[in-house]
Each structure stands twice: as structure tokens, then as C-alpha cells.
Design an enzyme around this catalytic site. Sequence first.
Site, PDB file in Angstrom:
ATOM      1  N   ARG A 261       0.857  -1.195   0.000  1.00  0.00           N
ATOM      2  CA  ARG A 261       0.000   0.000   0.000  1.00  0.00           C
ATOM      3  C   ARG A 261       0.887   1.237   0.000  1.00  0.00           C
ATOM      4  O   ARG A 261       1.683   1.415   0.936  1.00  0.00           O
ATOM      5  CB  ARG A 261      -0.878   0.040   1.261  1.00  0.00           C
ATOM      6  CG  ARG A 261      -1.734  -1.188   1.477  1.00  0.00           C
ATOM      7  CD  ARG A 261      -3.048  -1.088   0.747  1.00  0.00           C
ATOM      8  NE  ARG A 261      -3.744  -2.367   0.759  1.00  0.00           N
ATOM      9  CZ  ARG A 261      -4.797  -2.647   1.523  1.00  0.00           C
ATOM     10  NH1 ARG A 261      -5.280  -1.738   2.323  1.00  0.00           N
ATOM     11  NH2 ARG A 261      -5.376  -3.832   1.453  1.00  0.00           N
TER      12      ARG A 261
ATOM     13  N   GLU B 260       0.873   4.043   1.115  1.00  0.00           N
ATOM     14  CA  GLU B 260       0.232   4.920   2.101  1.00  0.00           C
ATOM     15  C   GLU B 260       0.902   6.297   2.119  1.00  0.00           C
ATOM     16  O   GLU B 260       2.119   6.390   2.048  1.00  0.00           O
ATOM     17  CB  GLU B 260       0.358   4.325   3.516  1.00  0.00           C
ATOM     18  CG  GLU B 260      -0.348   3.003   3.716  1.00  0.00           C
ATOM     19  CD  GLU B 260      -1.855   3.143   3.822  1.00  0.00           C
ATOM     20  OE1 GLU B 260      -2.343   4.298   3.876  1.00  0.00           O
ATOM     21  OE2 GLU B 260      -2.537   2.102   3.820  1.00  0.00           O
TER      22      GLU B 260
ATOM     23  N   ARG C 118      -0.164   2.726  12.754  1.00  0.00           N
ATOM     24  CA  ARG C 118      -0.734   1.443  12.346  1.00  0.00           C
ATOM     25  C   ARG C 118      -0.733   1.180  10.845  1.00  0.00           C
ATOM     26  O   ARG C 118      -1.338   0.230  10.382  1.00  0.00           O
ATOM     27  CB  ARG C 118      -2.152   1.329  12.897  1.00  0.00           C
ATOM     28  CG  ARG C 118      -3.079   2.389  12.371  1.00  0.00           C
ATOM     29  CD  ARG C 118      -4.373   2.415  13.175  1.00  0.00           C
ATOM     30  NE  ARG C 118      -5.336   3.214  12.440  1.00  0.00           N
ATOM     31  CZ  ARG C 118      -6.469   2.748  11.959  1.00  0.00           C
ATOM     32  NH1 ARG C 118      -6.790   1.496  12.141  1.00  0.00           N
ATOM     33  NH2 ARG C 118      -7.275   3.527  11.292  1.00  0.00           N
ATOM     34  N   HIS C 119      -0.079   2.048  10.070  1.00  0.00           N
ATOM     35  CA  HIS C 119      -0.007   1.831   8.628  1.00  0.00           C
ATOM     36  C   HIS C 119       1.407   1.538   8.170  1.00  0.00           C
ATOM     37  O   HIS C 119       2.336   2.276   8.488  1.00  0.00           O
ATOM     38  CB  HIS C 119      -0.529   3.059   7.874  1.00  0.00           C
ATOM     39  CG  HIS C 119      -2.011   3.204   7.965  1.00  0.00           C
ATOM     40  ND1 HIS C 119      -2.609   3.991   8.912  1.00  0.00           N
ATOM     41  CD2 HIS C 119      -3.010   2.641   7.247  1.00  0.00           C
ATOM     42  CE1 HIS C 119      -3.937   3.919   8.768  1.00  0.00           C
ATOM     43  NE2 HIS C 119      -4.205   3.097   7.769  1.00  0.00           N
TER      44      HIS C 119
ATOM     45  N   GLU D 139      -9.007  -1.613  14.069  1.00  0.00           N
ATOM     46  CA  GLU D 139      -9.374  -2.592  13.043  1.00  0.00           C
ATOM     47  C   GLU D 139      -8.239  -3.578  12.758  1.00  0.00           C
ATOM     48  O   GLU D 139      -7.105  -3.187  12.566  1.00  0.00           O
ATOM     49  CB  GLU D 139      -9.725  -1.828  11.756  1.00  0.00           C
ATOM     50  CG  GLU D 139     -10.101  -2.720  10.593  1.00  0.00           C
ATOM     51  CD  GLU D 139      -9.970  -1.991   9.258  1.00  0.00           C
ATOM     52  OE1 GLU D 139     -10.281  -0.796   9.190  1.00  0.00           O
ATOM     53  OE2 GLU D 139      -9.535  -2.644   8.293  1.00  0.00           O
TER      54      GLU D 139
ATOM     55  N   SER E  52     -11.060  -6.567   7.601  1.00  0.00           N
ATOM     56  CA  SER E  52     -12.309  -6.181   6.951  1.00  0.00           C
ATOM     57  C   SER E  52     -12.732  -7.323   6.048  1.00  0.00           C
ATOM     58  O   SER E  52     -11.897  -8.030   5.476  1.00  0.00           O
ATOM     59  CB  SER E  52     -12.187  -4.847   6.227  1.00  0.00           C
ATOM     60  OG  SER E  52     -11.448  -5.002   5.065  1.00  0.00           O
TER      61      SER E  52
ATOM     62  N   ARG F 299      -0.884  -6.143  12.537  1.00  0.00           N
ATOM     63  CA  ARG F 299      -1.876  -5.516  13.426  1.00  0.00           C
ATOM     64  C   ARG F 299      -2.367  -6.488  14.486  1.00  0.00           C
ATOM     65  O   ARG F 299      -2.612  -6.093  15.625  1.00  0.00           O
ATOM     66  CB  ARG F 299      -3.074  -5.025  12.612  1.00  0.00           C
ATOM     67  CG  ARG F 299      -2.739  -3.773  11.857  1.00  0.00           C
ATOM     68  CD  ARG F 299      -3.915  -2.840  11.818  1.00  0.00           C
ATOM     69  NE  ARG F 299      -3.618  -1.778  10.869  1.00  0.00           N
ATOM     70  CZ  ARG F 299      -4.526  -1.106  10.207  1.00  0.00           C
ATOM     71  NH1 ARG F 299      -5.806  -1.383  10.370  1.00  0.00           N
ATOM     72  NH2 ARG F 299      -4.170  -0.154   9.382  1.00  0.00           N
TER      73      ARG F 299
HETATM   74  O1  4AD Z   1      -9.237  -3.199   5.040  1.00  0.00           O
HETATM   75  P1  4AD Z   1      -8.376  -3.727   3.916  1.00  0.00           P
HETATM   76  O2  4AD Z   1      -7.820  -2.710   2.989  1.00  0.00           O
HETATM   77  O3  4AD Z   1      -9.257  -4.788   3.143  1.00  0.00           O
HETATM   78  C1  4AD Z   1      -8.842  -5.527   2.062  1.00  0.00           C
HETATM   79  O4  4AD Z   1      -7.732  -5.535   1.603  1.00  0.00           O
HETATM   80  C2  4AD Z   1      -9.896  -6.445   1.546  1.00  0.00           C
HETATM   81  N1  4AD Z   1      -9.458  -6.997   0.263  1.00  0.00           N
HETATM   82  C3  4AD Z   1     -10.098  -7.527   2.552  1.00  0.00           C
HETATM   83  C4  4AD Z   1     -11.266  -8.400   2.222  1.00  0.00           C
HETATM   84  O5  4AD Z   1     -11.079  -9.592   2.071  1.00  0.00           O
HETATM   85  N2  4AD Z   1     -12.429  -7.818   2.129  1.00  0.00           N
HETATM   86  O6  4AD Z   1      -7.174  -4.575   4.552  1.00  0.00           O
HETATM   87  C5  4AD Z   1      -7.430  -5.687   5.346  1.00  0.00           C
HETATM   88  C6  4AD Z   1      -6.643  -5.601   6.642  1.00  0.00           C
HETATM   89  C7  4AD Z   1      -7.044  -4.447   7.543  1.00  0.00           C
HETATM   90  O7  4AD Z   1      -8.124  -4.789   8.360  1.00  0.00           O
HETATM   91  C8  4AD Z   1      -5.797  -4.213   8.337  1.00  0.00           C
HETATM   92  O8  4AD Z   1      -5.698  -5.148   9.402  1.00  0.00           O
HETATM   93  C9  4AD Z   1      -4.712  -4.536   7.366  1.00  0.00           C
HETATM   94  O9  4AD Z   1      -5.283  -5.363   6.364  1.00  0.00           O
HETATM   95  N3  4AD Z   1      -4.170  -3.321   6.746  1.00  0.00           N
HETATM   96  C10 4AD Z   1      -2.970  -2.804   7.031  1.00  0.00           C
HETATM   97  N4  4AD Z   1      -2.010  -3.195   7.875  1.00  0.00           N
HETATM   98  C11 4AD Z   1      -0.891  -2.457   7.930  1.00  0.00           C
HETATM   99  N5  4AD Z   1      -0.666  -1.373   7.153  1.00  0.00           N
HETATM  100  C12 4AD Z   1      -1.599  -0.950   6.286  1.00  0.00           C
HETATM  101  N6  4AD Z   1      -1.356   0.095   5.517  1.00  0.00           N
HETATM  102  C13 4AD Z   1      -2.819  -1.676   6.200  1.00  0.00           C
HETATM  103  N7  4AD Z   1      -3.937  -1.553   5.450  1.00  0.00           N
HETATM  104  C14 4AD Z   1      -4.738  -2.556   5.788  1.00  0.00           C
END
Ligand code: 4AD
Length: 466
Positions: free
Chosen positions: A238, A240, A246-247, A389, A392, A440
Site C-alpha cells: 500500500r 500509504e 498502524r499503517h 481494526e 475487513s 496488526r
Molecule cells: O481493510 P483492507 O484494505 O481490506 C482488504 O484488503 C480487503 N481486500 C479484505 C477483504 O477480504 N475484504 O485490509 C485488510 C486488513 C485491515 O483490516 C488491516 O488489518 C490490514 O489489512 N491493513 C494494514 N495493515 C498495515 N498497514 C496498512 N497500511 C494496512 N492496510 C490494511
Amino acid sequence: GRRWTEIGSLDAELADRTVLIRGAAQAIRPVSKKMVFLVVRHSVSTVQCVLVVNKECVSPQMVKFATGLSKESIVDVEGVVSIPKEPIKGTTQQVEVQVRKLFCVNRAVQNLPINIEDAARSEMEFEKAEQTGEQLVRVGQDTRLNYRVLDVRTPANQATFRIQCHVEDMFRRFLLSEGFVGIHTPKLVPGSSEGGAAVFKLDYKGQPACLAQSPQLYKQMAICGGFGRVFEVGSVFRAEDSFTHRHLCEFVGLDVEMEIKEHYFEVCDIVDRLFVAMFDYLNENCKKELDAINKQYPFEPLKYLRKTLRLTFLEGVQMLKEAGIEVDPFGDLNTEAEKKLGQLVREKYDTEFYILYRYPLAVRPFYTMPCYDDLAYSNSFDVFIRGEEIISGAQRIHLPELLTKRAEACGIDVKTISTYIDSFRYGAPPHGGFGVGLERVVMLFCALNNIRKTSLFPRDPQRLVP
Ligand code: 4AD
């Protein structure tokens, strides 16, 4: 070859036996020209080694050599295991080694950028030191990450990555026992899956491409491919912009996708049983590791119920409202609202792990299934630990026409995902799944304050090295 003993297995049963050990010289404490103590460490275990000049094997030169060793040098020690008169403070092993031979395998530099004992101190030690006037060195996060190979030698860090390994292992084992198939999907992909500009763009032999934001589209295509239930453990990228606690720009995604027979709660049931089993396992089998983390970063064990609490998004909105916090019932919860709701849920239901479901459709990705009875909401959920979170998930749209419509409504160029949409034209079952961020889970289970602590070599918006 010679028989080696692991420092972690040195115990009273080995008393009077000669052992050969290898480890890092964590501390070197000269007592006189005739005596020096070495604390030797291997992974999470430490033992005190004693050199005393004697006629048979320890010369004054040897004591001098040991005293002159640099900290963290790798040493081989041959000696006799003995039981000390008084219990030893500060080592994991309760026996000593009376050194007969000492060999330096590889010398560390004299001035290490991080002193391991400094890096292992807790906030409480600093507070005590302030009162007594003792000068202790704090090791900042950036210094730690710059010299990560030193930083991860602390007991808390060693424990963290052992726990991380168990989380991953439990994820696999639980899902395998439930009939899931482990898969691997490409990380070099033509475009975004979670929407937004948060992708690392790259050139794929002349074609525009990017690093996968998640296995989303491919794990769904695996369901179209007839696997029934799949999971993946893999790196997720990502781009970001936000520099937060947490990212990360690269993290480990634990992904699940499965057929749904009647209701997307079947997916929530998997989340529920998987995580209760995982938390139970960690609490029962990782006591030593949890203790090691607790010593440096004290935390309360996670509160969770046998059957995970499920609340609707609107119930959450209502709870926040009653606490005087207004949030948009068609919008997303911001980090503060999530945190606050976590507190309210804990007070009311005595749990710090729960599922919030039926999110507004507008805040979910295009592939999310709308609620049959209210198109403003969706068959989706987030899962929280201590108000943050970790997951998701959702039911996905398996109807190609609706999927096309939703992609267009979300501003996606349908041509770029035509093979994905076409996958649903050849007979595709209803399905759903979720994505978990591994770092996380570990961070929040252990109530650590920064995701960088649970990533071995974290990638964040400002860090690509080491
Ligand atoms: O919420 P996210 O973006 O959801 C998806 O990627 C969907 N495809 C998932 C699905 O099957 N519907 O990412 C899922 C999880 C988040 O809840 C979080 O725990 C983690 O990935 N996450 C990160 N962890 C660390 N750094 C980041 N930048 C994150 N972004 C998401």
C-alpha cells in the site's frame, strides 16, 4: 564433531558436566585481574559464565582476553555447569558455567550503535531511575529501526516475532482443518483492487503495472475456479501517504475467501472460531513470550468472549450517539470513533474483540454485496481488537451485471478488470471472505503502541532501509 549444548537447555540436571556453548557476549563484568563474568546469550536465553584464574586451565591472559572482548562478539565457551550459591539475577538460566576454554568466533565492533540492555529497558525502569538519579539511555524508534539487527535481540522483540509466527501458523492450521486450500496469487498486477491511488506503480516490460494492494480479485477468481474455500498468506503493498502508528507500506496479509451457502455470517463464524482458537493457543502456549513482552511493555491480556460479539454498524452509531459522539450513519467511522466505540463495547459487553457488521455501502469497495433489504448498507463487516481494526470482510458480488454497475458507480474503468468480471459469467457461487493484517493482530493482541514493533524490517512512507 563436538557435542554442543543450547544455552536454553542448560539446567541443574547438567551440573558437573562439561558443556560447549555458543552465543553472544551480552555483558562483560570484570571483577579483578583474576576474575570476570560473561553473560552469554543465544536467542531468548542467557547464562552467566565465570572465568577464574586457576592452575589447570584459566590463565591471567585468558581473563584479560575475556575482559577485552567487545559486547555482542560471538564466543564459544567450554566449561563445567555449576549451581550457584545464590540465585542469579538477570539471566534466564539458573545455572552457571565455570569456563575452561574460551574462543572468540567473530568480534563485534567496540562501540555498538545500540546497547542491547538499554534497548530492553521498560518505561518503569526509566521512571525509577529518574527518582534515584541514575542515568539510563533511551533508544529511540528510529535508532532501533536503523540498527534493527541489534534491536531485535532484546527479549521482547525476540518474543514478538515468535508470537507472530504462531499467529500465522494457527491461521494456516485452523483453515486447513476446515477444508481450505492455501493458494498464492500474483503480486505483480495490472491495477488497484481496493481503489484509490495507494498503489506502487511500476513498469512491467513496457506495460503499466503495480504491486498488489491485496489478493482480493484473485482469491475471488480462485473461488470461480472451483476451490470452494481458499486462504493466502502473502505480502501486500500500500503506497500509504499517512505516517501513523498502524499503517505500513508493505505488510503481511492473511486472506480468506469461501463459498457462502445461505448467509455471509458463515464467514463471520470462521472469523469467530479462528480467532478464539488463536487467542486461546497464544495464551496457553506462548506464556514465556507474552511474559517477555510484558516485562518491557506491560499490558493486560486481551478480553474476548467464547462466542464473539456481533454488533451492527447502526448499533455502534447509536452507542456513540448515547456517549455524545455524532457520526454519519452513512459514512465511515474515523479512528477516534472506532477507539471510543471499543471502550464503550468493553464497558458494556466485557470484550475487546468484536465484529461490527452491515456497513454503509458507500464506504466499502466496489466488489461488496449490498444488503438485499437496504441498498444503502452492505453485507460487510470489520473486526476490532482493543478498538482498532484488524480485519475487513464481506460477501462479494457474484452477479456480473451488478458487479459491472457497482464498478462503474465507483469510477473504475471496467475494461481494466474485464477478466475478473468475466470470471463470474461462467458459473460462480455466492461467496465472501476477509483480509487480516498480521502485524496488526500481533500489535493489538500484545497492546503494543506501534506497528513497526511487529514488522521485522518495516516499510513505511519514510523507510525503505534496512
Ligand atoms: O481493510 P483492507 O484494505 O481490506 C482488504 O484488503 C480487503 N481486500 C479484505 C477483504 O477480504 N475484504 O485490509 C485488510 C486488513 C485491515 O483490516 C488491516 O488489518 C490490514 O489489512 N491493513 C494494514 N495493515 C498495515 N498497514 C496498512 N497500511 C494496512 N492496510 C490494511
